[in-house]
Design an enzyme around this catalytic site. Structure first.
Site, short mmCIF file in Angstrom:
data_model
loop_
_atom_site.label_atom_id
_atom_site.label_comp_id
_atom_site.label_asym_id
_atom_site.label_seq_id
_atom_site.Cartn_x
_atom_site.Cartn_y
_atom_site.Cartn_z
N SER A 137 0.81 -1.23 0.00
CA SER A 137 0.00 0.00 0.00
C SER A 137 0.85 1.27 0.00
O SER A 137 1.84 1.39 0.71
CB SER A 137 -0.91 0.02 1.23
OG SER A 137 -1.60 1.24 1.29
N SER A 175 -0.71 4.12 0.76
CA SER A 175 -1.47 5.03 1.62
C SER A 175 -0.65 5.58 2.79
O SER A 175 -0.80 6.76 3.13
CB SER A 175 -2.74 4.34 2.13
OG SER A 175 -3.61 4.12 1.04
N THR A 178 -9.15 -1.89 2.52
CA THR A 178 -8.98 -2.36 1.15
C THR A 178 -9.35 -3.84 1.07
O THR A 178 -9.84 -4.42 2.05
CB THR A 178 -7.55 -2.04 0.63
OG1 THR A 178 -7.49 -2.35 -0.76
CG2 THR A 178 -6.47 -2.79 1.38
N LYS A 230 -13.89 -4.60 2.24
CA LYS A 230 -14.68 -3.38 2.06
C LYS A 230 -16.16 -3.58 2.39
O LYS A 230 -16.80 -2.69 2.94
CB LYS A 230 -14.53 -2.85 0.64
CG LYS A 230 -13.14 -2.25 0.36
CD LYS A 230 -13.08 -1.65 -1.03
CE LYS A 230 -11.80 -0.90 -1.26
NZ LYS A 230 -11.77 -0.16 -2.52
N ASP A 260 -14.15 6.18 -3.11
CA ASP A 260 -13.54 5.75 -4.38
C ASP A 260 -14.18 6.45 -5.60
O ASP A 260 -13.48 6.95 -6.48
CB ASP A 260 -13.67 4.23 -4.58
CG ASP A 260 -12.61 3.46 -3.81
OD1 ASP A 260 -11.55 4.04 -3.50
OD2 ASP A 260 -12.83 2.26 -3.55
N ALA A 305 -14.04 -1.69 -7.71
CA ALA A 305 -13.63 -0.36 -8.17
C ALA A 305 -14.45 0.06 -9.38
O ALA A 305 -14.90 1.20 -9.48
CB ALA A 305 -12.14 -0.36 -8.50
#
Ligand code: NDP
Length: 274
Positions: A20, A22, A67, A71, A103, A133
């Site tokens: 990740s 993030s 993630t 989710k 998202d 997604a």
């Protein structure tokens, strides 16, 4: 950075999560804003994620991103959720847990950055893929365009995604070329292209000259799809924009300030390397 008992803890939970970006993005913003907080990546391995996320409530994180594959469990575990699939959790003053999905809105923010005139250019959207997604992006675009077509390797999943939208349609995988030819905006939302594993010859020769081509994969940043689209003079949008803007919206939900997308892009491009 000095960590004390007062330092707020935030993070991302998923499995796997080691890849990740993030933490780089959020810790950069935390520093930009001088906030006493730290953001960590936590591998969250669970047989009953809904139960286990609920159990996290008592730990009092300031916020979490979520993630794959958790989710849906995150949305179900929260006391309130704006959607059935969540990527952001926020602990409220009263100890309850709120869930959000940034998202779709993050994709729209990124699109507005890459093609500021997109709303006047885009009537027909083609989304390649029908996973989480793809559906989040489809839901965000749907009220703003005429049609959203999903084309997916597994047709049944494309049909399910299409059925979730008032103007959704499903195409067979064999109809990829027709889909590319008819779209003003093409969004590549499968994991194809990840780490250079591009198994397809994308039918970009069929595209309209005014088409916008977006790839949500960001490893590598310049996928084969984007490289070819740019070479053909099409407007191309890479996957970092969505990552940054979904993160920026989460950051604002936690801290009430909008962080700098440009600062995040500089840090993430440096982390991804040439
Ligand atoms: P999902 O697992 O929910 O969906 C994966 C999708 O990829 C499905 O449509 C699947 O098709 C398709 N797919 C996988 N392998 C192949 C293949 N070999 N050929 C054709 N299609 C294939 O994942 P997500 O929707 O969560 O994520 C999809 C991608 O988007 C990932 O690479 C992820 O890293 C990226 N992503 C980027 C974000 C960003 O901010 N830029 C945000 C979220 C995700 P099928 O249904 O047939 O299996």
């Amino acid at each position: 950075m000095k960590i004390t008992p007062a330092t707020q803890i935030l993070g991302i939970i998923g499995d796997p999560v080691a890849h990740s970006l993030s933490p780089i993005m959020h810790n950069g913003w935390i520093e930009d804003h001088g906030i006493d907080a730290v953001y960590v990546a936590l591998r969250f391995h669970s047989q009953d994620a809904e139960h286990d996320i609920r159990a996290l409530k008592g730990l009092g994180f300031a916020g979490l991103n979520v993630t794959l594959p958790h989710k849906q469990a995150a949305a179900a575990a929260a006391d309130r959720s704006e959607s059935e699939v969540a990527n952001t959790l926020r602990w409220e003053q009263d100890g309850t847990l709120s869930a959000f999905n940034t998202d779709g809105a993050g994709f729209l923010d990124a699109l507005a950055e890459a093609a500021p005139d997109w709303a006047s250019r885009v009537r027909r959207v083609l989304i390649v893929g029908a996973g989480g997604a793809a559906l989040a992006i489809g839901k965000a675009l749907s009220p703003r365009v005429e049609t959203v077509q999903f084309v997916n390797r597994t047709m049944a999943r494309a049909e399910t995604a299409a059925a979730a939208l008032a103007n959704g349609h499903a195409l067979r995988w064999g109809e990829l070329e027709r889909g590319f030819a008819g779209a003003d905006l093409i969004v590549q939302a499968t994991s194809l292209g990840l780490d250079g594993a591009d198994a397809l010859e994308w039918p970009l020769a069929q595209c309209q000259r005014s088409a916008i081509v977006a790839d949500i994969v960001y490893r590598p940043l310049e996928t084969q799809l984007l490289h070819t689209a740019r070479a053909r003079g099409l407007t191309a949008m890479d996957g970092l924009g969505m990552l940054i803007h979904q993160g920026a919206r989460a950051f604002e939900l936690w801290f009430g300030v909008a962080p700098s997308a440009a600062n995040a892009r500089a840090r993430l491009e440096a982390a991804l390397g040439p």
